[in-house]
Scaffold this motif. Structure first.
Motif, short mmCIF file in Angstrom:
data_model
loop_
_atom_site.label_atom_id
_atom_site.label_comp_id
_atom_site.label_asym_id
_atom_site.label_seq_id
_atom_site.Cartn_x
_atom_site.Cartn_y
_atom_site.Cartn_z
N VAL A 61 -1.80 6.45 9.33
CA VAL A 61 -2.71 5.38 8.93
C VAL A 61 -1.90 4.17 8.49
O VAL A 61 -0.98 4.30 7.66
CB VAL A 61 -3.64 5.85 7.79
N ASP A 62 -2.21 3.01 9.04
CA ASP A 62 -1.49 1.79 8.66
C ASP A 62 -1.89 1.30 7.28
O ASP A 62 -1.03 0.97 6.46
CB ASP A 62 -1.75 0.69 9.70
N VAL A 63 -3.20 1.23 7.03
CA VAL A 63 -3.68 0.70 5.76
C VAL A 63 -4.89 1.49 5.29
O VAL A 63 -5.84 1.70 6.07
CB VAL A 63 -4.07 -0.80 5.87
N VAL A 64 -4.87 1.91 4.04
CA VAL A 64 -6.06 2.47 3.39
C VAL A 64 -6.79 1.32 2.72
O VAL A 64 -6.20 0.59 1.90
CB VAL A 64 -5.70 3.54 2.35
N LEU A 65 -8.05 1.14 3.06
CA LEU A 65 -8.89 0.16 2.39
C LEU A 65 -9.49 0.85 1.17
O LEU A 65 -10.42 1.65 1.27
CB LEU A 65 -9.98 -0.34 3.34
#
Length: 329
Positions: free
Chosen positions: A89-93
Motif C-alpha cells: 500500500v502506498d498511502v493509508v488515508l
C-alpha cells in the motif's frame, strides 16, 4: 497507486465516492477499507447519503467485502490497523479522527504501508501540508497531516495575496456548517456554546485554522487571526477574510490581477454568479471565491469571501495529496 482507507465516516465515504465516480479515481487501486462499525451499516450509510444523495449504482455485501456495481472492496473491522497486512500500500488515508499520537498514527506503517495521510490536524504528524500553500515542504515524510478543511481553503488564498500584495495583518471568519462534534439537542460539551443544539442556533466558536496557518505559512505567523461561527446547515462552509496589505492595490485589482491568479490555481476557483451555499455542494476546489462579494476599501484593505464544501473539497485534496506522497502527481 494503492490506497487503503482507515475510518469510513464522512471523509472516508466521500473519498470512496470520488475514487469511484470522478477522474481522481483513475489509476487508484483501493486495497481495503477498515472501520469498526458493522459492515451492513457502513454499506447503508455509503449508499444513502443525506448530503450527496443516493449512490447511483448498486451497493451490496458479499461476505467480508463491499460490492459497488462490479467493484469488490475488501472490508476489515479491526480497532488496530497494525494487525492487518498492508504490504504494497502506498498511502493509508487515516480518516478515523483519533490519530493523535504517534502510536495510533503509525499503525498503517507498522502494517506495511509506505506512508500515512491524516485527514485532519494531528500532533503526531511529521508535517502539516496544504496543497497550494506549502507542498514544497512535503519531503519524504512518512506521516503527514492534510490540515483542516478551513485551512485548505484559507492557506492557498493567503499565500496568493501575500505574493501579490504582501500581508501586514488579516482576520478570517469561517461560517461553518455544523458537524458531528456538536449535539443535536443541548448536551454537555467541553465548550459551553458548542454544547447547544447545532441545528437550531448560530454558534460562535474557535477554528483550528488559526494556529494551523502559522504552521503552514510560518513567515506570516502572528499576522492572521481567526474565528468561527457554526451555522445550521449540513454542508458547505465559507471563508470571510479581511486583509491589510503591505503594498497598495490598484482600483481594479480584484477584477483583474486577483481573478486571473485564482483562475490559474489548481485548488482555488472563482465565480461571478450570486451563489448560495447549496450551489457549491460537491465542488472539488479548496475554495471558490465569490467575485461579487469582493470589496476594496482604500488602497490597503481588501475583503474577500469564498465558499468551500468542507467534506467534498477536503476529500479531493486527500486524494491529490496521496498522489503527491506516492510520487504520482
Amino acid at each position: 497507486m494503492k490506497l487503503a482507507i482507515n475510518g469510513f465516516g464522512r471523509i472516508g465515504r466521500a473519498i470512496l465516492r470520488q475514487i469511484l465516480t470522478t477522474p481522481r479515481g483513475a489509476g487508484i487501486e483501493l486495497v481495503c477499507i477498515n472501520d469498526i462499525a458493522p459492515l451492513d451499516m457502513c454499506a447503508y450509510l455509503f449508499q444513502y447519503d443525506s448530503t450527496f444523495g443516493p449512490y447511483p449504482d448498486a451497493v451490496a455485501i458479499e461476505g467480508n467485502n463491499l460490492r459497488i456495481a462490479d467493484r469488490v472492496i475488501r472490508f476489515h473491522q479491526t480497532a488496530d490497523l497494525s494487525t492487518l497486512d498492508l504490504t504494497g500500500v502506498d498511502v493509508v488515508l487515516e480518516c478515523t479522527g483519533i490519530a493523535r499520537t504517534s502510536d495510533v498514527a503509525g499503525r498503517g506503517l507498522t502494517a506495511g504501508a509506505r506512508k500515512v495521510l491524516i485527514s485532519g490536524p494531528s500532533p503526531a504528524a511529521e508535517r502539516t501540508i496544504v496543497l497550494g500553500a506549502n507542498e514544497a515542504d512535503l519531503g519524504d515524510g512518512a506521516i503527514i497531516s492534510n490540515a483542516s478543511c478551513t485551512t485548505n481553503g484559507l492557506a492557498p488564498l493567503v499565500k496568493l495575496l501575500d505574493m501579490l500584495l504582501g500581508i501586514d495583518s488579516a482576520h478570517m471568519t469561517t461560517i461553518h456548517c455544523y458537524t458531528n462534534s456538536q449535539p443535536m439537542v443541548d448536551a454537555p460539551r467541553g465548550d459551553f456554546a458548542r454544547s447547544r443544539a447545532g441545528a437550531l442556533s448560530m454558534v460562535p466558536t474557535t477554528t483550528s485554522a488559526t494556529h494551523l496557518i502559522d504552521e503552514v505559512l510560518p513567515h506570516l505567523a502572528g499576522r492572521i487571526s481567526g474565528a468561527a461561527v457554526r451555522v445550521p446547515t449540513a454542508s458547505v462552509s465559507a471563508v470571510d477574510l479581511v486583509v491589510r496589505t503591505s503594498h497598495p492595490m490598484a482600483a481594479d485589482f480584484a477584477d483583474t490581477t486577483l481573478r486571473t491568479a485564482i483562475e490559474a490555481s489548481q485548488v482555488l476557483g472563482w465565480t461571478e454568479q450570486p451563489l448560495v451555499s447549496s450551489d457549491l455542494r460537491a465542488r472539488a476546489e479548496s475554495l471558490v471565491l465569490a467575485g461579487p462579494e469582493t470589496r476594496r476599501i482604500g488602497d490597503h484593505q481588501l475583503r474577500v469571501f469564498g465558499w468551500y464544501d468542507n467534506e467534498w473539497g477536503f476529500s479531493a485534496r486527500m486524494l491529490d495529496m496521496a498522489a503527491l506522497m506516492a510520487g504520482q502527481s
